[in-house]
Design an enzyme around this catalytic site. Structure first.
Site, PDB file in Angstrom:
ATOM      1  N   ARG A 124       0.843  -1.190   0.000  1.00  0.00           N
ATOM      2  CA  ARG A 124       0.000   0.000   0.000  1.00  0.00           C
ATOM      3  C   ARG A 124       0.884   1.248   0.000  1.00  0.00           C
ATOM      4  NH1 ARG A 124      -2.378   0.114   4.779  1.00  0.00           N
ATOM      5  NH2 ARG A 124      -2.248  -2.032   5.459  1.00  0.00           N
ATOM      6  N   GLY A 127      -2.605  -5.043  -5.110  1.00  0.00           N
ATOM      7  CA  GLY A 127      -4.005  -5.193  -4.714  1.00  0.00           C
ATOM      8  C   GLY A 127      -4.507  -4.192  -3.691  1.00  0.00           C
ATOM      9  N   SER A 179      -1.519  -5.302  10.308  1.00  0.00           N
ATOM     10  CA  SER A 179      -0.929  -6.248   9.352  1.00  0.00           C
ATOM     11  C   SER A 179       0.263  -6.968   9.984  1.00  0.00           C
ATOM     12  CB  SER A 179      -0.441  -5.517   8.096  1.00  0.00           C
ATOM     13  OG  SER A 179      -1.464  -4.719   7.568  1.00  0.00           O
ATOM     14  N   CYS A 186       0.295  -9.311  12.317  1.00  0.00           N
ATOM     15  CA  CYS A 186       0.231  -9.548  13.760  1.00  0.00           C
ATOM     16  C   CYS A 186      -0.667 -10.727  14.108  1.00  0.00           C
ATOM     17  CB  CYS A 186      -0.252  -8.300  14.482  1.00  0.00           C
ATOM     18  SG  CYS A 186       0.942  -6.973  14.444  1.00  0.00           S
ATOM     19  N   GLY A 187      -0.878 -11.621  13.160  1.00  0.00           N
ATOM     20  CA  GLY A 187      -1.595 -12.852  13.491  1.00  0.00           C
ATOM     21  C   GLY A 187      -3.086 -12.839  13.191  1.00  0.00           C
ATOM     22  N   ASN A 233       5.722  -9.146   1.479  1.00  0.00           N
ATOM     23  CA  ASN A 233       4.284  -8.841   1.434  1.00  0.00           C
ATOM     24  C   ASN A 233       3.596  -9.597   0.294  1.00  0.00           C
ATOM     25  OD1 ASN A 233       1.960  -7.450   2.371  1.00  0.00           O
ATOM     26  ND2 ASN A 233       2.177  -5.893   0.770  1.00  0.00           N
ATOM     27  N   ALA A 234       4.261 -10.624  -0.250  1.00  0.00           N
ATOM     28  CA  ALA A 234       3.653 -11.412  -1.341  1.00  0.00           C
ATOM     29  C   ALA A 234       2.373 -12.087  -0.840  1.00  0.00           C
ATOM     30  CB  ALA A 234       4.639 -12.458  -1.829  1.00  0.00           C
ATOM     31  N   ARG A 235       1.449 -12.323  -1.746  1.00  0.00           N
ATOM     32  CA  ARG A 235       0.109 -12.744  -1.313  1.00  0.00           C
ATOM     33  C   ARG A 235      -0.462 -13.871  -2.160  1.00  0.00           C
ATOM     34  NH1 ARG A 235      -2.388  -9.213   2.774  1.00  0.00           N
ATOM     35  NH2 ARG A 235      -0.713  -7.807   3.308  1.00  0.00           N
TER      36      ARG A 235
HETATM   37  C1  SPV Z   1      -3.459  -5.177   4.967  1.00  0.00           C
HETATM   38  O1  SPV Z   1      -2.340  -4.736   4.722  1.00  0.00           O
HETATM   39  O2  SPV Z   1      -4.064  -4.916   6.010  1.00  0.00           O
HETATM   40  C2  SPV Z   1      -4.120  -6.066   3.995  1.00  0.00           C
HETATM   41  C3  SPV Z   1      -3.604  -6.137   2.639  1.00  0.00           C
HETATM   42  O3  SPV Z   1      -5.102  -6.674   4.309  1.00  0.00           O
HETATM   43  S1  SPV Z   1      -4.029  -4.760   1.726  1.00  0.00           S
HETATM   44  O4  SPV Z   1      -4.995  -5.162   0.722  1.00  0.00           O
HETATM   45  O5  SPV Z   1      -2.815  -4.277   1.100  1.00  0.00           O
HETATM   46  O6  SPV Z   1      -4.606  -3.743   2.577  1.00  0.00           O
HETATM   47 MN    MN Z   2      -5.991  -5.812   6.102  1.00  0.00          MN
END
Ligand code: SPV
Ligand code: MN
Length: 622
Positions: free
Chosen positions: A84, A220, A269, A271-272, A384-386
């Protein structure tokens, strides 16, 4: 307007659009077709053919590559477009309107001008995909319809996996529709089909017209309009209508005699949050965003989504059996920013097995030891790969996912990365105490994964700070007021999976969290006593010992319990000072009750410290 649409859409797509009887929608679409100027426009009605067209387009465009397992594809974002973009994500506000400094804003008029300049003819040479969705279940008081315009088939495809289809709902509601609007363009692409003009990456949120603009990015979190983009619009809308949009998982915790008690949980993000939502002895409704409403005097919640855009780093067969199995099933999955091997396999940081010798990842051709332009070693996958997958692929899916009424919420949990202050689980005295001393006091420590110093606490109220589109004080007040006239108020808990001892070792194992939720479930149902401390109610040793045996077949020692659950007075006092300072210096007009509640907690801690000292084991409170 009709002329533009007729001319640019072609008969078939024109008719598809006209089935939705909404002039405002037609005008909006006509405006951005003219402005962004795509070569083609595709209206997606959610028919199997239309969905297939989008999926195939992502592959044909080169935004996704097919992998060896059927249904699996991989997508790459630009090496510098992996997360982000906080700096360029702005809430647009009219001149003179001041919001807290923690929320980034831009002058509405200037930013609209700028983004329209950036987006002028931006889709030339490309196809525009127009899709309709429902945030939350369809046919429900929770539903928020959204129209998405994007020139990325990857984005349109991701949304198909993550959100409920909405074309039929748009047709049904026609002129009564009230919807969010998203305009996205990946902009010019480079030879790897990733966004090229990152200097013109912008995410602008216009609350006045309920439009989000996103340009020159593919990641994303910046582009999937129904995720964090609509979330900001929904926070604003809900605050005016008395419902909440939270960065929360929703899960069913299973108690005695097949009882299921639903919880929501907010975690920053990494943190579980996903691992909690995926606990293999409970059931998952959602892992990221929830809407909460008061219905018949009770709090009910839905998952805004129906899929997971989850962090893949560290996913392995032992710790994440459910995710692991789903990721090896021939079903629709988009992996992003991990390694693709020459045989169409994949690898990521922390996956079982050896790291392959070569492949293609977010940096292009990859080999172990490869360096980037900044001289930093490029890991096999980005941290941060998803993975993008529908929830129906998980064996622990809760049957209530699509219930238009949502699920009744018994407990709300707030957790962050905290090495030295909060106990593993604690119940607040009441709603306000929970909202203030837990939700509004949430902090999380930075990890080695982010730039800068490790272990620095960052304030992140309700883990929702990145997404707030309204002033912090207004948001806290909305949370406080939410409990007004409830017949049954959910209990509010804090959890902390990250307590450490003096040597820097974690005091808990990953699986211990299973026990905390079982205890919380019993508390909600008034079936177990607790110990009152200055900061809230904590579990009794004997009961936890029993639960550890039952749930994990583990002998839980009194020593571990005391070490984990002792009240740490100096750390708690320091935290109150930090939080007070943040609200005094960085937040405009915080509610008085916030300071009052923190002050009461401070006094309780001081009184206890005078009597019992700095570190107090639970038995002293009995
Ligand atoms: C987060 O970072 O809190 C996410 C992924 O869930 S994102 O879609 O990048 O916000
Ligand atoms: Mn999120």
């Amino acid at each position: 307007m009709n002329d533009i649409l007729k001319q640019r859409l072609g008969d078939e797509d024109y008719n598809k659009l006209m089935k939705i009887d909404n002039t405002g929608l037609h005008e909006f679409i006509a405006k951005y077709i003219e402005h962004c100027n795509p070569d083609n426009v595709f209206i997606c009605t959610d028919s199997p053919d239309d969905i297939k067209y989008i999926r195939d387009s992502a592959i044909k465009n080169g935004e996704e590559i097919e992998l060896a397992i059927s249904g699996h594809t991989i997508h790459f974002d630009n090496y510098y477009d992996q997360a982000r973009d906080k700096a360029n994500t702005l809430i647009l506000t009219p001149k003179g309107v001041k919001i807290d400094s923690a929320i980034k804003t831009g002058d509405r008029e200037e930013c609209l001008k700028e983004i329209h300049e950036i987006m002028k003819d931006i889709m030339k040479g490309k196809e525009l995909y127009i899709r309709f969705f429902s945030l939350g279940p369809t046919n429900s008081t929770f539903s928020q319809p959204v129209v998405q315009l994007t020139d990325s088939a990857y984005v349109a495809h991701s949304e198909d996996i993550l959100y409920r289809q909405g074309y039929e709902e748009f047709v049904r509601q026609g002129s009564n529709l009230r919807f969010f609007k998203i305009v996205h363009s990946a902009g010019e692409l480079d030879e790897r089909n990733t966004s090229k003009n990152l200097d013109k990456r912008r995410i602008y949120i216009d609350l006045e017209d309920n439009i989000v603009y996103s340009s020159n990015t593919q990641y994303g979190g910046n582009t999937i309009g129904l995720k964090k983009l609509s979330m900001r619009l929904a926070i604003n809308r809900g605050s005016k209508e008395g419902w909440l949009t939270e960065h929360m998982l929703v899960m069913g915790v299973h108690g005695p005699d097949n009882r299921v008690t639903y919880f929501t949980g907010a975690f920053p993000s990494l943190c579980g949050k996903t691992s909690t939502a995926m606990l293999d002895n409970e059931t998952v409704v959602g892992d990221d965003i929830a809407y909460l409403r008061k219905i018949d005097g009770k709090v009910r919640a839905v998952n805004v989504e129906k899929g997971v855009f989850g962090i893949i780093m560290g996913v392995n067969s032992e710790d994440d059996p459910i995710i692991w199995k789903a990721l090896h099933t021939p079903t629709e999955i988009i992996f992003s920013n991990i390694l693709m091997t020459p045989d169409g396999g994949v690898h990521w940081i922390g996956k079982d097995g050896e790291i392959p010798e070569k492949g293609i990842n977010h940096s292009g051709e990859w080999y172990p030891g490869k360096m980037d332009k900044e001289g930093k070693e490029i890991t096999v996958s980005h941290r941060n790969a998803r993975f993008t997958i529908s929830l129906e692929n998980f064996s622990n899916l809760d049957p209530a996912l699509h219930d238009p009424e949502g699920v009744e919420i018994g407990g709300i949990v707030y957790g962050g990365r905290d090495s030295d202050t909060w106990v593993p689980i604690e119940e607040s005295f009441d709603w306000i105490h929970g909202i203030i001393t837990k939700g509004s006091s949430l902090e999380s420590e930075t990890t080695a994964a982010t730039l800068g110093k490790e272990g620095v606490r960052k304030f992140n109220l309700m883990s929702n700070l990145d997404f707030l589109s309204i002033p912090i004080s207004q948001y806290i007040q909305a949370n406080i007021d939410f409990a007004n006239d409830l017949k049954e108020t959910p209990l509010v808990f804090s959890v902390n999976y990250f307590l450490k001892n003096k040597d820097g070792n974690f005091l808990n194992e990953k699986t211990d969290k299973k026990v905390w939720y079982k205890w919380a479930e019993l508390r909600v149902n008034k079936e177990v006593d607790a110990i009152e401390t200055p900061t809230g109610y904590i579990p009794e040793y004997d009961y936890l010992k029993r639960l550890f045996k039952e749930v994990l077949n583990k002998d839980y020692s009194l020593r571990d319990y005391n070490e984990q659950f002792k009240t740490r007075i100096p750390e708690n006092l320091a935290k109150i000072e930090r939080i007070k300072n943040i609200y005094e210096t960085q937040v405009i007009n915080p509610p008085k009750i916030l300071f009052d509640t923190l002050e009461e907690q401070r006094k309780r801690l001081i009184r206890t410290q005078e009597k019992l000292g700095d570190y107090i084991t639970p038995d002293k409170f009995v």
